[in-house]
Scaffold this active site. Structure first.
Site, PDB file in Angstrom:
ATOM      1  N   GLU A   1     -42.994  14.090 -14.958  1.00  0.00           N
ATOM      2  CA  GLU A   1     -42.576  13.209 -16.036  1.00  0.00           C
ATOM      3  C   GLU A   1     -43.071  11.802 -15.763  1.00  0.00           C
ATOM      4  OE1 GLU A   1     -38.692  12.125 -18.783  1.00  0.00           O
ATOM      5  OE2 GLU A   1     -38.380  12.551 -16.712  1.00  0.00           O
ATOM      6  N   ALA A  43     -34.365  10.512  -9.043  1.00  0.00           N
ATOM      7  CA  ALA A  43     -34.267  11.964  -9.110  1.00  0.00           C
ATOM      8  C   ALA A  43     -34.988  12.438 -10.363  1.00  0.00           C
ATOM      9  CB  ALA A  43     -32.809  12.386  -9.162  1.00  0.00           C
ATOM     10  N   MET A  44     -35.303  13.728 -10.412  1.00  0.00           N
ATOM     11  CA  MET A  44     -36.035  14.272 -11.556  1.00  0.00           C
ATOM     12  C   MET A  44     -35.486  15.644 -11.916  1.00  0.00           C
ATOM     13  SD  MET A  44     -38.379  14.047 -13.810  1.00  0.00           S
ATOM     14  CE  MET A  44     -38.556  15.351 -15.008  1.00  0.00           C
ATOM     15  N   GLU A  45     -35.223  15.806 -13.219  1.00  0.00           N
ATOM     16  CA  GLU A  45     -34.456  16.961 -13.695  1.00  0.00           C
ATOM     17  C   GLU A  45     -35.257  18.236 -13.934  1.00  0.00           C
ATOM     18  OE1 GLU A  45     -35.224  14.172 -15.451  1.00  0.00           O
ATOM     19  OE2 GLU A  45     -35.591  14.616 -17.558  1.00  0.00           O
ATOM     20  N   ASN A  46     -36.407  18.430 -13.253  1.00  0.00           N
ATOM     21  CA  ASN A  46     -37.200  19.658 -13.482  1.00  0.00           C
ATOM     22  C   ASN A  46     -36.282  20.860 -13.699  1.00  0.00           C
ATOM     23  OD1 ASN A  46     -39.557  18.136 -12.516  1.00  0.00           O
ATOM     24  ND2 ASN A  46     -38.514  18.287 -10.570  1.00  0.00           N
ATOM     25  N   HIS A  51     -26.067  13.354 -13.642  1.00  0.00           N
ATOM     26  CA  HIS A  51     -27.092  12.918 -14.603  1.00  0.00           C
ATOM     27  C   HIS A  51     -28.194  13.979 -14.735  1.00  0.00           C
ATOM     28  CE1 HIS A  51     -29.810   9.722 -16.379  1.00  0.00           C
ATOM     29  NE2 HIS A  51     -30.698  10.623 -15.990  1.00  0.00           N
ATOM     30  N   GLU A  52     -28.713  14.413 -13.608  1.00  0.00           N
ATOM     31  CA  GLU A  52     -29.829  15.374 -13.677  1.00  0.00           C
ATOM     32  C   GLU A  52     -29.376  16.706 -14.250  1.00  0.00           C
ATOM     33  OE1 GLU A  52     -32.472  13.950 -13.441  1.00  0.00           O
ATOM     34  OE2 GLU A  52     -31.826  12.175 -12.329  1.00  0.00           O
ATOM     35  N   HIS A  94     -29.264  16.757 -17.955  1.00  0.00           N
ATOM     36  CA  HIS A  94     -30.585  16.984 -18.554  1.00  0.00           C
ATOM     37  C   HIS A  94     -30.900  18.467 -18.732  1.00  0.00           C
ATOM     38  CE1 HIS A  94     -32.199  12.999 -18.835  1.00  0.00           C
ATOM     39  NE2 HIS A  94     -32.231  12.761 -17.546  1.00  0.00           N
ATOM     40  N   GLU A 146     -32.362  10.095 -21.779  1.00  0.00           N
ATOM     41  CA  GLU A 146     -31.831   9.249 -20.710  1.00  0.00           C
ATOM     42  C   GLU A 146     -30.496   8.594 -21.065  1.00  0.00           C
ATOM     43  OE1 GLU A 146     -32.847   9.832 -18.037  1.00  0.00           O
ATOM     44  OE2 GLU A 146     -34.925  10.473 -18.228  1.00  0.00           O
TER      45      GLU A 146
HETATM   46  N1  BES Z   1     -35.992  11.680 -15.909  1.00  0.00           N
HETATM   47  C1  BES Z   1     -35.631  10.741 -14.925  1.00  0.00           C
HETATM   48  C2  BES Z   1     -36.646  10.583 -13.837  1.00  0.00           C
HETATM   49  C3  BES Z   1     -37.822   9.736 -14.205  1.00  0.00           C
HETATM   50  C4  BES Z   1     -37.678   8.368 -14.280  1.00  0.00           C
HETATM   51  C5  BES Z   1     -39.056  10.287 -14.428  1.00  0.00           C
HETATM   52  C6  BES Z   1     -38.770   7.590 -14.611  1.00  0.00           C
HETATM   53  C7  BES Z   1     -40.137   9.517 -14.755  1.00  0.00           C
HETATM   54  C8  BES Z   1     -39.988   8.161 -14.858  1.00  0.00           C
HETATM   55  C9  BES Z   1     -34.320  11.143 -14.267  1.00  0.00           C
HETATM   56  O1  BES Z   1     -33.493  11.955 -15.013  1.00  0.00           O
HETATM   57  C10 BES Z   1     -33.546   9.885 -14.052  1.00  0.00           C
HETATM   58  O2  BES Z   1     -33.145   9.306 -15.013  1.00  0.00           O
HETATM   59  N2  BES Z   1     -33.369   9.468 -12.811  1.00  0.00           N
HETATM   60  C11 BES Z   1     -32.682   8.238 -12.514  1.00  0.00           C
HETATM   61  C12 BES Z   1     -31.364   8.504 -11.871  1.00  0.00           C
HETATM   62  C13 BES Z   1     -30.225   8.372 -12.816  1.00  0.00           C
HETATM   63  C14 BES Z   1     -28.910   8.641 -12.133  1.00  0.00           C
HETATM   64  C15 BES Z   1     -30.151   7.068 -13.533  1.00  0.00           C
HETATM   65  C16 BES Z   1     -33.556   7.447 -11.589  1.00  0.00           C
HETATM   66  O3  BES Z   1     -34.565   7.976 -11.155  1.00  0.00           O
HETATM   67  O4  BES Z   1     -33.231   6.307 -11.297  1.00  0.00           O
HETATM   68 ZN    ZN Z   2     -32.561  10.969 -16.552  1.00  0.00          ZN
END
Ligand code: BES
Ligand code: ZN
Length: 913
Positions: A175, A309-312, A344-345, A348, A367
């Protein structure tokens, strides 16, 4: 085809609209692709839609020693247009020309392409055939090679140590638009397909992907691992991890297997996240009324990871810091972060993975919702954490960004892939989550949940736009959701309501709030709530015009304008609305009284303080009045409130140091006095059975006292630190107090006495806990000696600090180190933009170092420096950071013109002490 075109021409004659012209041009482009050449596909935001992928059969073989990979993909397609072209995404891949073929299901013949063009800037591969492709199903085959890069995106390498040996692992992060760096694909969220993945990996390594393994075959020193075919999903959610891992495992109540993978020897640190995950999956199953759709869920800690983190789908990846929890060395705040990130993940998995945004314009649906839902889960699992009060920190960060002219609407136009990274920002996440909270509280929790469940059901395995959600909510509630919400998601900014009492009426007027103090032109439909004298008497209505009024005598029995009795009015009850309130003097002073007499809830006390701070920064209120209001919080004991008082005071000290340096000592004395009572109550040592919030509060208060130069705190910190260094007994320095001790220590470090700095580095080098490393980095640049700050900044760029971690150090730069940090940034810009330049990490270098400045001269200087260095991926952050500098500059000038500030400050510092 001529036929369709002819029909459309006929429609055009009937409608003859301007819009129709554009539509027609597009149709002609799609349908007549066979007549055109490769040029037409360049410079487009989206892929042409004359072929749609249905199924990917993907084979990958990573080579961890040479950091390369080879692969092949067979993509089952539906050819829907008459075309000689297939256009898909690919970047940084070497496609083997001879390996590309197409076979239509209507003939067994393999068609070879006449030409393959890789367009680097657009990250596309144009495959031209010398004849039309038969419409209907077909398969495209491509062989390719790539590099396991060190940029934390696409298919990349992360490094770790095992038994003293340095090792590589192979990890994906796709992502938003980096699946194309791993295999050629239709890399848009709307192009959902199934994925059947096979890997060839060294036998001793763990290989993970979205789905469970169906078969494993040894093959010499390798193993061929094939995974089950996935349900249909977007490319950005595909994931692969290959490395050495341990794991812990548990099951949900309906038998979904959940595992937490981490580095060998650390598996017990995965237990907390595992427990949260299992409970959260059960909770979401009920809340969304749809079970978790995959047979398993793995969560993996990755040592090098750009985001948090990433929600794969089925294989969620994390920074170690956001997943692992160590009983002896992690702090209460780390625990909370792990819970929130996991929640959070996992949100998703429904909101994002099962139902996916149609295009990045609707990223906020992912998000904003995951952010909001994560608080719902955390509140249910840990009610004693009061997370809905803490949620106001999110709202406030959203407010702060959205008060800039350089903000953007929640639904934002995306015209190029390079613009996507920057919208993973406080608008999509925090304003997004806040407007959802506002809508939920307007419609009611039950109605809202029902609508969400039917939205998930309706769009499962498909894509949705913002509008689709509103339609479902409107149907469920019977309220004008679309009209209401368009005003919040389609325009940037938010309103401030000016509220005043006139002739027995309460008058409201909305204007757009901007930190610069200018008035914007925005207007919103504002769900107003208010209460009068007690929470029992509440009113709510929609403000649909610029101004409105209501009769006060009807609203509130105790109101008697003649006597001006002890009544008070709080607008935006419990801060569920995304707007600020500016009360007239009379109402403001009554509210202050309500705070002093403990009549307001914590969320409302937060709101009053935060609005006042923002109004003061926008020069709509004096700093004196903000400070007087802050004095009303002298008996405050709630975590989120004290934490917010602390962040507010840091900013005030900073601006006063620029505007009226002679007042800084008195201001600090005043702020220290506000923290005195809870500081004494909490002390340095944890109390038996104390609350989670007290544990977090202790750390923040002690850190603040150290920042404000409180000698007793600094001396105690240094004493404890030395005792801790002697034998590492954590009772001298429990994890919750460690950051405070490190900051206090750094306040005593200067160029001629760097023992403290060296000691911190020693702990940094010895620990293998990423939370401890982050804590040290966040204190390292907080010395008042610029030369020590410079040394700390250089350390951030050394090989001892992972690229992902530099951001922690930037957040802790002392005021005295500000200028040298800017010099350092300029000198190292080339290097930094090379090493961190391809993701969103680089924007943190700009925002942390640039935003604290507070003069127009500095603003100009920064603008000049970046004039030739800006690029699409940083331009938004850059403009926002420079705007912040100009806002600060204005605020400084306004404070300088406040003639009675000195007296007020002296009074406050003296009064409370
Ligand atoms: N989908 C995002 C990860 C992401 C962020 C991918 C930016 C590509 C670009 C993931 O779900 C996410 O939001 N992660 C947050 C943590 C959350 C608890 C706010 C992060 O990475 O800070
Ligand atoms: Zn997210």
């Amino acid at each position: 085809m001529g036929n369709l075109y002819g029909k459309l021409m006929h429609c055009k004659q009937l409608l003859d609209g301007h819009l129709f012209e554009g539509f027609l041009r597009k149709v002609r482009r799609w349908t007549m692709a066979e007549e055109q050449n490769v040029e037409q596909f360049k410079g487009q935001a989206r892929l042409p839609k004359f072929a749609a992928p249905k199924r990917y059969d993907l084979f990958l073989k990573p080579d961890l020693a040479s950091c390369t990979f080879s692969g092949s993909v067979r993509i089952a397609l539906d050819v829907v247009g008459h075309t000689r072209f297939l256009v898909l995404n690919a970047a940084d891949l070497a496609v083997n020309e001879g390996s590309v073929w197409f076979r239509s299901s209507s003939s067994s013949e393999e068609i070879r392409p006449a030409e393959i063009v890789a367009v680097e800037g657009d990250e596309i591969l144009i495959i031209r055939f010398d004849r039309l492709l038969p419409r209907g199903e077909g398969v495209l085959g491509i062989g390719f090679q790539g590099t396991l890069n060190d940029k934390m995106k696409g298919f990349y390498r992360s490094t770790y140590e095992h038994k003293g040996e340095k090792k590589n692992m192979a990890v994906t992060q796709f992502e938003p638009v980096d699946a194309r760096r791993c295999f050629p694909c239709w890399d848009e969220p709307v192009c959902k397909a199934t994925f059947k993945i096979t890997l060839e990996v060294p036998s001793e390594l763990v290989a993970l992907s979205n789905m469970p393994v169906v078969e494993e075959k040894p093959d010499g020193p390798s193993r061929i691992v094939s995974f089950e075919e996935s349900p249909i999903m977007s490319t950005y959610l595909v994931a692969i991890v290959v490395g050495l891992f341990d794991y812990v495992e548990a099951s949900t109540s309906d038998g979904t297997k959940v595992r937490v993978y981490c580095q060998v020897g650390k598996s017990s640190q995965g237990k907390f996240a595992l427990d949260v995950a299992v409970k959260t999956l059960d909770l979401y199953k009920k809340y969304f009324a749809v079970p978790y759709p995959l047979p398993k869920l793995d969560m993996v800690a990755i040592p090098d990871f750009a985001a948090g983190a990433m929600e794969n789908y089925g294989l969620v990846t994390y920074r170690e810091k956001a997943l692992l929890f160590d009983d002896r060395h992690s702090a209460a705040s780390n625990k909370q972060q792990v819970a929130i990130v996991v929640a959070h993940e996992l949100a998703h998995q429904w909101f994002g993975n099962l139902v996916t945004m149609e295009w990045w314009t609707h990223l906020w649906l992912n998000e904003g919702f995951a952010t909001w839902v994560s608080y719902l889960a955390a509140d249910s699992l840990f009610p004693e954490w009061n997370v809905w009060t803490q949620f106001l920190d999110e709202t406030t960060t959203g407010f702060r960004l959205d008060a800039l002219a350089e903000s953007h609407p929640i639904e934002v136009d995306i015209n190029h892939a390079s613009e996507i990274d920057e919208i993973f920002d406080a608008i999509s996440y925090k304003k997004g989550a806040s407007v959802i909270r506002m809508l939920q509280s307007y419609l009611g929790a039950e109605c809202f949940q029902k609508a969400l469940a039917s939205y998930i059901k309706k769009f499962a395995y498909s894509n949705a736009k913002t509008e689709d959600l509103w339609t479902v909510l409107e149907k469920e509630s019977g309220e004008p959701v679309k009209k209401l919400m368009h005003s919040w998601t389609k325009q940037k900014g938010y309103p401030v309501l000016s509220v005043r009492v006139r002739d027995g009426n309460l008058e409201f007027e909305q204007t757009q709030f901007l930190s610069s103090g200018s008035s914007g032109v925005g207007q919103w439909i504002v769900p107003i709530t208010l209460c009068c004298c007690s929470y029992k008497s509440q009113e709510k209505f929609l403000l649909e015009t610029k101004s409105d009024k209501m009769n006060l005598t009807k609203l509130c029995d105790s109101f008697d304008s003649g006597k001006g009795g002890k009544f008070w009015i709080k607008v935006n009850v419990n801060q569920t609305g995304f707007y600020r309130v500016n009360y007239d003097d009379e109402l403001a002073s009554k509210l202050q009284y309500a705070i002093e007499s403990h009549q307001l809830t914590a969320t409302d006390r937060f709101g009053v303080l935060d609005d006042s701070f923002a109004l003061s920064m926008a020069c709509k209120q004096t700093l004196s009045s903000l400070l007087s209001l802050m004095a009303a919080y002298k008996e405050e004991s709630e975590y989120t409130l004290l934490s917010h008082i602390i962040t507010t005071s840091y900013k005030v000290v900073d601006v006063v140091a620029d505007a009226a340096p002679e007042l800084v000592d008195d201001i600090k004395t005043f702020f220290i006095s506000l923290l005195q009572y809870p500081a004494e109550k909490l002390g340095w040592d944890p109390k038996d059975g104390e609350s989670h919030l007290d544990a977090m509060l202790r750390g923040e208060i002690l850190t603040a006292l150290a920042e404000f130069g409180h000698d007793i705190t600094i001396n105690e910190a240094v004493k404890r630190f030395h005792a801790f260094m002697e034998d590492r007994d954590t009772s001298f320095l429990p994890p919750d107090t460690r950051k405070a001790a490190y900051v206090a220590l750094m306040k005593t470090v200067n160029n001629s006495n760097k023992v403290g700095y060296e000691s911190l580095l020693r702990i940094y080098r010895e620990t293998d806990l990423s939370q401890e490393k982050a804590r040290i980095l966040s204190a390292l640049a907080s010395s008042p000696d610029p030369s020590v700050v410079l040394e700390a900044l250089n350390f951030l760029l050394s090989s001892e600090v992972r690229n992902q971690d530099a951001v922690y150090g930037l957040a802790g730069i002392s005021r005295e180190g500000r200028d040298i940090a800017w010099m350092w940034l300029k000198e190292n810009w080339e290097h930094i933009s090379k090493t961190c330049g391809s993701g969103f990490l680089i924007t943190r270098f700009i925002s942390s170092i640039v935003s604290p400045f507070s003069s127009d001269e500095k603003g100009d200087e920064i603008e000049n420096f970046f004039a030739t260095r800006s690029k699409p991926s940083i331009s938004r952050t850059l403009k926002q950071s420079i705007e912040r500098v100009r806002v600060n500059a204005k605020w400084v000038k306004s404070i300088q013109s406040e003639t009675s500030l000195g007296e007020v400050v002296e009074e406050l510092a003296y009064r409370v002490y």
